[in-house]
Motif scaffolding. Sequence first.
Motif, PDB file in Angstrom:
ATOM      1  N   VAL A 140     -13.289  -8.770  17.626  1.00 39.28           N
ATOM      2  CA  VAL A 140     -12.317  -8.569  16.438  1.00 39.28           C
ATOM      3  C   VAL A 140     -13.099  -8.022  15.373  1.00 39.28           C
ATOM      4  CG1 VAL A 140     -11.301 -10.067  14.926  1.00 39.28           C
ATOM      5  CG2 VAL A 140     -11.390 -10.816  17.159  1.00 39.28           C
ATOM      6  N   TRP A 141     -12.233  -7.302  14.311  1.00 41.84           N
ATOM      7  CA  TRP A 141     -12.974  -6.531  13.250  1.00 41.84           C
ATOM      8  C   TRP A 141     -11.900  -6.506  12.011  1.00 41.84           C
ATOM      9  CZ3 TRP A 141     -11.928  -4.152  17.818  1.00 41.84           C
ATOM     10  CH2 TRP A 141     -11.009  -3.187  17.665  1.00 41.84           C
ATOM     11  N   SER A 142     -12.058  -6.382  11.199  1.00 40.27           N
ATOM     12  CA  SER A 142     -11.132  -5.867   9.889  1.00 40.27           C
ATOM     13  C   SER A 142     -11.651  -4.941   8.938  1.00 40.27           C
ATOM     14  CB  SER A 142     -11.045  -7.289   8.884  1.00 40.27           C
ATOM     15  OG  SER A 142     -10.110  -6.886   8.147  1.00 40.27           O
TER      16      SER A 142
ATOM     17  N   TYR B 118     -12.754 -12.526   6.452  1.00 40.28           N
ATOM     18  CA  TYR B 118     -13.722 -11.212   6.955  1.00 40.28           C
ATOM     19  C   TYR B 118     -13.793 -10.533   5.710  1.00 40.28           C
ATOM     20  CZ  TYR B 118     -12.912 -12.306  11.975  1.00 40.28           C
ATOM     21  OH  TYR B 118     -12.490 -12.762  13.188  1.00 40.28           O
TER      22      TYR B 118
ATOM     23  N   GLN C 189      -6.452  -7.981  10.672  1.00 38.68           N
ATOM     24  CA  GLN C 189      -7.298  -8.327  11.629  1.00 38.68           C
ATOM     25  C   GLN C 189      -6.963  -7.308  12.714  1.00 38.68           C
ATOM     26  OE1 GLN C 189      -8.174 -12.425  12.701  1.00 38.68           O
ATOM     27  NE2 GLN C 189      -8.480 -11.876  14.986  1.00 38.68           N
TER      28      GLN C 189
ATOM     29  N   CYS D 238      -9.781  -9.561   5.823  1.00 36.69           N
ATOM     30  CA  CYS D 238      -8.687 -10.452   5.850  1.00 36.69           C
ATOM     31  C   CYS D 238      -8.966 -12.099   5.850  1.00 36.69           C
ATOM     32  CB  CYS D 238      -8.120 -10.170   7.050  1.00 36.69           C
ATOM     33  SG  CYS D 238      -9.251 -10.613   8.639  1.00 36.69           S
TER      34      CYS D 238
ATOM     35  N   VAL E 254      -2.539 -14.454  10.556  1.00 33.22           N
ATOM     36  CA  VAL E 254      -3.131 -13.712   9.369  1.00 33.22           C
ATOM     37  C   VAL E 254      -2.435 -14.063   8.101  1.00 33.22           C
ATOM     38  CG1 VAL E 254      -3.503 -11.490   8.606  1.00 33.22           C
ATOM     39  CG2 VAL E 254      -3.430 -11.839  11.067  1.00 33.22           C
TER      40      VAL E 254
ATOM     41  N   SER F  39     -17.135  -7.731  11.607  1.00 36.79           N
ATOM     42  CA  SER F  39     -16.821  -8.004  12.843  1.00 36.79           C
ATOM     43  C   SER F  39     -17.159  -8.945  13.798  1.00 36.79           C
ATOM     44  CB  SER F  39     -16.935  -6.538  13.623  1.00 36.79           C
ATOM     45  OG  SER F  39     -18.313  -6.414  13.836  1.00 36.79           O
TER      46      SER F  39
END
Length: 117
Positions: free
Chosen positions: A93-95, A46, A70, A99, A65, A51
């Motif tokens: 999901v997002w960072s 990411y 994350q 990540c 991870v 996301s």
Amino acid sequence: MPETTRELLTAGGWKELTFGPFRDGVTIHWIQPFEGEQPGVALLKYEIGASVPRHRHEGLETILVLEGTQSDEAGDYAKGCYIVNAAGTEHSVWSDTGCVVLIQWDRPVRILEEETA
């Protein structure tokens, strides 16, 4: 392609692997593509702020991870966190930091909300 082992992945050897497009801001390196009943195993990388929209897990998903953080609606998962998402669960999901995660899906997920431009 270099051999993908636990030691390679946890020591940062994933940095030498080739990643291809997956979603906007997220790239993928397939370790084991979905094949018949065999689960898919991959690395997802990411970019900062990337996301994946809300989706439903059609099978079990497990994530480790490897770098960065994350996040999903349940919290933030830093390097070393192991996440299990059961079949039937939904999340996005997002960072915020960027990540890299090792992910295994029993079945592909179903996207529920597409991102809007």
